[in-house]
Scaffold this motif. Structure first.
Motif, short mmCIF file in Angstrom:
data_model
loop_
_atom_site.label_atom_id
_atom_site.label_comp_id
_atom_site.label_asym_id
_atom_site.label_seq_id
_atom_site.Cartn_x
_atom_site.Cartn_y
_atom_site.Cartn_z
N VAL A 1 0.85 -1.19 0.00
CA VAL A 1 0.00 0.00 0.00
C VAL A 1 0.89 1.25 0.00
O VAL A 1 0.65 2.20 -0.74
N LEU A 2 1.97 1.20 0.79
CA LEU A 2 2.88 2.36 0.83
C LEU A 2 3.56 2.54 -0.53
O LEU A 2 3.71 3.67 -1.01
N GLY A 3 3.94 1.43 -1.15
CA GLY A 3 4.55 1.52 -2.48
C GLY A 3 3.62 2.22 -3.46
O GLY A 3 4.05 3.05 -4.27
N THR B 1 2.38 9.86 5.84
CA THR B 1 3.62 9.75 6.62
C THR B 1 4.16 8.33 6.51
O THR B 1 3.40 7.36 6.46
N ALA B 2 5.47 8.21 6.50
CA ALA B 2 6.16 6.90 6.47
C ALA B 2 7.63 7.18 6.69
O ALA B 2 8.11 8.28 6.42
N SER B 3 8.33 6.16 7.19
CA SER B 3 9.76 6.36 7.36
C SER B 3 10.54 5.07 7.09
O SER B 3 11.19 4.93 6.09
N CYS B 4 10.40 4.07 7.99
CA CYS B 4 11.30 2.91 7.94
C CYS B 4 11.02 1.94 6.80
O CYS B 4 11.91 1.26 6.33
N ARG B 5 9.79 1.87 6.34
CA ARG B 5 9.33 0.88 5.33
C ARG B 5 9.62 -0.55 5.79
O ARG B 5 9.76 -1.45 4.97
N SER B 6 9.74 -0.76 7.09
CA SER B 6 10.08 -2.10 7.61
C SER B 6 9.24 -2.49 8.82
O SER B 6 9.69 -3.27 9.66
N SER B 7 8.07 -1.93 8.98
CA SER B 7 7.17 -2.25 10.11
C SER B 7 7.79 -1.93 11.46
O SER B 7 7.54 -2.64 12.43
N ILE B 8 8.62 -0.92 11.51
CA ILE B 8 9.31 -0.60 12.76
C ILE B 8 8.89 0.74 13.34
O ILE B 8 8.69 0.89 14.55
N CYS B 9 8.73 1.75 12.49
CA CYS B 9 8.53 3.11 13.03
C CYS B 9 7.07 3.41 13.36
O CYS B 9 6.78 4.31 14.15
N GLY B 10 6.13 2.68 12.75
CA GLY B 10 4.71 2.89 13.04
C GLY B 10 4.10 4.10 12.34
O GLY B 10 2.93 4.41 12.56
N ALA B 11 4.86 4.76 11.49
CA ALA B 11 4.38 6.03 10.92
C ALA B 11 3.36 5.87 9.79
O ALA B 11 2.67 6.83 9.46
N VAL C 1 -4.21 -0.76 8.90
CA VAL C 1 -3.08 -1.62 8.52
C VAL C 1 -1.81 -0.78 8.48
O VAL C 1 -1.87 0.45 8.38
N LEU C 2 -0.66 -1.44 8.56
CA LEU C 2 0.59 -0.76 8.29
C LEU C 2 0.77 -0.77 6.78
O LEU C 2 0.89 -1.84 6.17
N ALA C 3 0.83 0.41 6.17
CA ALA C 3 0.88 0.48 4.71
C ALA C 3 2.14 -0.18 4.15
O ALA C 3 2.12 -0.72 3.04
N CYS C 4 3.25 -0.13 4.92
CA CYS C 4 4.51 -0.64 4.37
C CYS C 4 4.61 -2.16 4.39
O CYS C 4 5.50 -2.73 3.78
N GLU C 5 3.73 -2.84 5.15
CA GLU C 5 3.84 -4.31 5.20
C GLU C 5 2.64 -4.99 4.55
O GLU C 5 2.55 -6.20 4.51
#
Ligand code: SF4
Ligand code: SF4
Ligand code: FES
Length: 314
Positions: free
Chosen positions: A30-32, A48-58, A68-72
């Motif tokens: 979704v983030l992509g 908002t987004a930062s880590c793209r690795s399910s770590i920052c929560g942004a 959902v977390l958009a990056c995962e």
């Protein structure tokens, strides 16, 4: 495959839904997709987004009303789940939206301070020795350290949907529970008291926070643990704790609930305000105040289960 993303936009006082059509690439999240839209179609789209690795929560957003977390979250999985080539994307619920998918965390951080979210070490510890604890003591709260402050639990919370003014957000209760369970902390009550004051007994136990947490935390369970801790610490009672005790006493005494007396035991004289409701229940045959509640046949088995649960602290 081409898909349509209907994205909720917000700027100033203007709110609208905007459609974007794009090709889904293999492994696209979704983030992509949001990044692709911003880079190739609409640079004004804000998220908002930062880590793209399910770590920052942004990057948490709502897709088809689910946080959902958009990056995962893979688009291919969503298209399969919803059996549709169209998805809606919106900002998290129970947050103030600043712009498009970007929400304001400052009020949440301000509320977080209420539960004193920092370790207050016991006096037996020193700077040279540090704060020691066993592996088992560590395990009691270590899971809570995995919260990434993504806000998914806040978005899904049914109590917050109803009224968030008298209820801290789910992750804040989990933070408080962490310090209550930490054997190094000198004053569990310092974290429990603000939690009680701001809604510990108002959780609806719907479990949505647990179902949607991307890190497998359960604020609902943490709330339960803190409720138990308030009894252990002999903190003053309130309607919520009185209601829980009324349930407990009824089940222990009868093996079931005595609906006619439950409100009285919970609210005392205030239950007189419920007379109109009781009258309606009587008229519909759902309540008979003259009926004496009797214990169920296997009451001793129920009591044995309760005793075992209490001894094992289930
Ligand atoms: S269980 Fe409680 S805290 Fe969790 S989502 Fe439901 S009402 Fe909110
Ligand atoms: S408890 Fe889970 S859902 Fe809630 S903010 Fe923390 S990581 Fe996100
Ligand atoms: S971008 Fe950090 S959790 Fe998604």
């Amino acid at each position: 495959m081409a898909i349509t993303l209907k994205i909720q936009r917000f700027l100033g006082e203007k709110k609208w839904e905007q459609e974007y059509r794009l090709e889904v690439e293999t492994g696209m999240t979704v983030l992509g997709a949001l990044i692709k839209i911003k880079e190739t179609m609409d640079p004004t789209l804000t998220f908002t987004a930062s880590c793209r690795s399910s770590i920052c929560g942004a990057c948490a957003v709502k897709v088809n009303d689910n946080a959902v977390l958009a990056c995962e979250t893979l688009l291919a999985d969503l298209l399969k789940r919803y059996a549709s080539d169209t998805l809606t994307i919106a900002p998290l619920g129970n947050f103030t939206v600043l712009r498009d998918l970007m929400v304001d965390w400052q009020p949440k951080y301000d509320r977080l301070k209420k539960i004193k979210p920092a370790l207050q070490p016991k006096t037996e510890f020193s700077a040279s020795e540090g704060c020691r604890q066993s592996k088992d003591e560590f395990k009691k709260y270590s899971k809570n350290s995995e919260c990434i402050l993504c806000g998914s639990c806040v978005s899904e919370c049914n109590k917050s949907n109803l009224n968030s003014k008298d209820f801290l957000d789910p992750f804040i209760f989990s933070k408080a529970a962490k310090f209550v369970a930490d054997s190094r902390d000198k004053d569990a009550v310092a974290h429990l008291e603000p939690a009680v004051k701001d809604g510990l007994w108002k959780c609806l136990n719907c479990q949505e926070c647990a179902a949607k947490c991307p890190k497998g935390l359960s604020p609902a369970e943490d709330i339960e643990k803190m409720r138990i801790a308030t009894f252990e610490k002999k903190m003053s009672s309130n309607e919520g704790s009185d209601h829980a005790m009324a349930f407990y006493d009824d089940v222990k005494e009868l093996g079931r609930l005595d609906e006619a007396k439950l409100a009285l035991k919970t609210e005392g004289l205030k239950s007189a305000l419920r007379v109109p409701v009781a009258y309606r229940l009587m008229r519909s045959g759902k309540l008979n105040p003259l009926e004496q509640a009797k214990p169920i046949g296997d009451i001793e088995k129920v009591r044995a289960i309760m005793k075992a649960a209490k001894e094992k602290k289930l």
